[in-house]
Design an enzyme around this catalytic site. Structure first.
Site, PDB file in Angstrom:
ATOM      1  N   VAL A  15       0.834  -1.205   0.000  1.00 61.28           N
ATOM      2  CA  VAL A  15       0.000   0.000   0.000  1.00 61.28           C
ATOM      3  C   VAL A  15       0.868   1.255   0.000  1.00 61.28           C
ATOM      4  O   VAL A  15       0.609   2.208  -0.750  1.00 61.28           O
ATOM      5  CB  VAL A  15      -0.979   0.006   1.195  1.00 61.28           C
ATOM      6  CG1 VAL A  15      -1.761   1.316   1.232  1.00 61.28           C
ATOM      7  CG2 VAL A  15      -1.930  -1.173   1.103  1.00 61.28           C
ATOM      8  N   LYS A 206     -14.058  -4.552   9.955  1.00 66.89           N
ATOM      9  CA  LYS A 206     -14.686  -3.518   9.129  1.00 66.89           C
ATOM     10  C   LYS A 206     -16.114  -3.247   9.595  1.00 66.89           C
ATOM     11  O   LYS A 206     -16.561  -2.102   9.638  1.00 66.89           O
ATOM     12  CB  LYS A 206     -14.681  -3.956   7.667  1.00 66.89           C
ATOM     13  CG  LYS A 206     -13.262  -4.076   7.096  1.00 66.89           C
ATOM     14  CD  LYS A 206     -13.256  -4.827   5.773  1.00 66.89           C
ATOM     15  CE  LYS A 206     -11.857  -5.025   5.227  1.00 66.89           C
ATOM     16  NZ  LYS A 206     -11.825  -6.047   4.159  1.00 66.89           N
TER      17      LYS A 206
END
Lengths: 438, 438
Positions: A15, A206
């Site tokens: 990332v 999440k």
């Protein structure tokens, strides 16, 4: 033009490299929108010896993450090391030093978000985490800002791409869970240790975040009922299908009469439902607000590009917030007023796309050959052909052709020829075809 | 707590009434998020005699719109009168008086946005228009903010619900264009004069806005190639289907090699594509960014509730921007820190949802009766039943049942009974079922 925003990055893995590459590639476009440059000036990595997937150019790279969170020249700390303990310590230190923070770390936010946000509010800084849920899909902003006028009734989504890929494989390839998992690992969609994905822990991280921002409750990861997809039998997927359902691994946060249900589990979803038709490693989330009704958000839930897209959006938002200058606001037309440019807008003959046309012709030998020869001459490829009897006119036939992408002007040239053939009966019906990847 | 934001509304028709009602219904929830109250203090209407669809309570209602745009006590003008000339004049006057503006008027923005935004930038105020495109779907914010790190390659969407409803009706009900239009008018999805919708003008207004914010070009409504859906033949819908396509009325803004293609027209879309499966009056938009890849946004494109949801989100954003107080920022967990509340989070026995279970039993008369009696006794309704031969064990049968929504604790009580039956062979497989409206 305002000063660049100076970003210190913790971690240059997939990332981190994605963010550095994206800022390098789209830096001009981003500055045209944000009104100021987003510049990575420092980065901390575990080992200086490892090769990077990015051009690190002018970035000052070291191994001391703590030096970055304390550096007075850094405006924003970007935490991309993952995991919880070290990340927690560094984020708290950055906050204590008055830095804004951007993170993609769902694990960190789900477990320590309550303390982190309290510390940030106290210090007057902002911790952003759009990339922590569903990668490139802007679901945090949608719920926190776009749906802020709604009482949210439920959020339900496919928020783990690995699990969804496995279930899609099982259905479409007729393989077992173990075979699908092995395929996911081979393609890089699943880790060597797939526990977090297939046991639903990643999805529960999440969901904790989604539930909290939907209902205004504290992050409550440990209260989520979490079932994984390990050991789902191909038989049950088949039976479900016979009954009109698809099996999906959903995260659900739902107001029920007696309280809030927060759960991650394999779920039978009616086959016509939107969520039933999201395949492979994609993510999709539905949110139901009392005013807006059901809305849905779809896209890539992981990967360097998608995650970097969300991270950089957070960096831009942070940059806007750091300034009270009106030129730092979101521009009306997305780009700074002096950065709006005239680009050539095409007239229809210059459109390039597939074409559908239908023509009625005399049902004689050689007519089809004549039409296809005309297309070939103009180098228009044929995607599909259909011949049909018209509802009336027995001696006629209808020819329906879908072409491969071609310049529309050229297609019309062909149609003009076809219309002029003695065997052509009447006008040509023409529509455009578009294939947009989803 | 900061001062309320004082809003003057121009127009109290369907959308205006929707906004007033939404602020009344969810005012507390909105204040919990925004940190300050959004208060409509004045409204201008064409005639005081007409009945309103909302509780106007403490709102000072008059017929003089100009008085509102000049009122020093009004912070934000909400333009909901529609059309272009009068709306343009009032919005420009509001800007000249230093007011922020929120509007749902696509016609106004598509035609006059370039001048309006230049005036607003000059005056240091903001004109927001989320509700102008795709109603409740937060597509403006997604493109302007969430995808700001991307070079946008294309935007393609179903951005006119009336047209999509008509095409869905033609396909599923096998009716003609005229019959489908009449049905849309009966249900209130189409106006008495459907020109703007079926000829693609409304979609072109919206596409002008989408194209501009995607590519950083001026609003260019008059450069859009616009074909309507009037006169589409049922035959072509059928032929397209045979070839594997669905006909949808799309707005497309796409970078092509030689320029930007901006077009609204009936389009053949591969039947498995996401856009092909959006039915009825719903809207959906796909956006492709170079980093994030394809993303999609789906929801209600019109209606009082959905439009009000977007309008009030703009009002909240405007309120945040009016303050440099950190407490006016978007809160980390969506709600102001002191407004986060503990709500009961359910344990799984208290979940209410549908259930799927599979049990292997001796293939004897009466076994199914015994199982269904057990469910009936506990008042668990049956949605579907399937009986299957197991892959091995010839004397056995597999019973698969999908129940109607039931408390999970009660379902487990039934399953415990079923497991204890002498005719039950082994463990029970249980998954949950969820039906979320989309």
């Amino acid at each position: 033009m305002m000063e660049p925003v100076k970003v210190g990055v913790l971690g240059l893995g997939t990332v981190g490299a994605g963010v550095v590459n994206l800022l390098a590639r789209n830096g001009d476009e981003i500055t045209r929108r944000a009104g100021r440059e987003i510049r990575v000036t420092r980065a901390a990595v575990r080992s200086l010896d490892r090769a990077r997937d990015c051009e690190t150019g002018a970035i000052d790279i070291g191994t001391d993450a703590r030096a970055i969170v304390e550096d007075p020249n850094i405006d924003v700390v970007l935490e991309l090391i993952g995991g919880d303990e070290l990340a927690y310590e560094l984020v708290m230190a950055a906050i204590a030093n008055g830095k804004h923070v951007v993170t993609a770390n769902k694990h960190l936010i789900a477990l320590h978000g309550n303390e982190i946000f309290a510390a940030a509010d106290e210090a007057g800084v902002v911790v952003s985490f759009e990339a922590a849920v569903a990668g490139g899909i802007p679901i945090i902003k949608a719920i926190r800002e776009s749906l802020a006028a709604n009482r949210i009734e439920w959020v339900a989504g496919i928020i783990n791409g690995t699990g969804n890929f496995i279930l899609s494989q099982m259905k479409f390839e007729g393989v077992t869970f173990e075979q699908a998992l092995a395929e996911a690992q081979k393609l890089g969609f699943a880790e060597a240790d797939p526990t977090f994905d297939v046991d639903g822990i990643d999805a529960a991280h999440k969901l904790a975040i989604l539930g909290s921002i939907a209902f205004g409750i504290p992050l409550s990861f440990d209260r989520i009922v979490t079932d994984g997809i390990r050991g789902i039998a191909a038989d049950d997927i088949e039976y479900a299908e016979e009954l009109g359902y698809r099996v999906k691994h959903l995260g659900i946060a739902q107001r029920q009469e007696t309280g809030v249900a927060m759960r991650v589990h394999p779920t039978l979803v009616p086959e016509r439902a939107l969520l039933a038709n999201v395949e492979g490693e994609k993510n999709a989330i539905m949110v139901h607000g009392d005013a807006v009704g059901p809305t849905a958000y779809y896209g890539a839930g992981a990967g360097a590009g998608a995650t970097a897209s969300a991270v950089v959006a957070d960096l831009i938002d942070t940059a806007r917030m750091m300034s009270v200058d009106p030129s730092g606001r979101v521009p009306h037309l997305a780009f700074q007023p002096d950065q709006i440019t005239e680009e050539p807008i095409l007239e229809s003959p210059d459109f390039v796309c597939g074409h559908y046309f239908r023509v009625q012709v005399a049902d004689k030998t050689g007519v089809m050959a004549e039409i296809t020869r005309m297309l070939a001459e103009l180098e228009i490829g044929i995607e599909a052909i259909l011949q049909k009897d018209p509802p009336t006119a027995e001696d006629d036939a209808r020819v329906i052709i879908v072409t491969k992408p071609a310049r529309e002007g050229t297609l019309h040239e062909a149609l003009d020829h076809i219309k002029a053939l003695p065997t052509t009966r009447d006008g040509v019906v023409h529509y455009r075809v578009a294939e947009f990847e989803d």
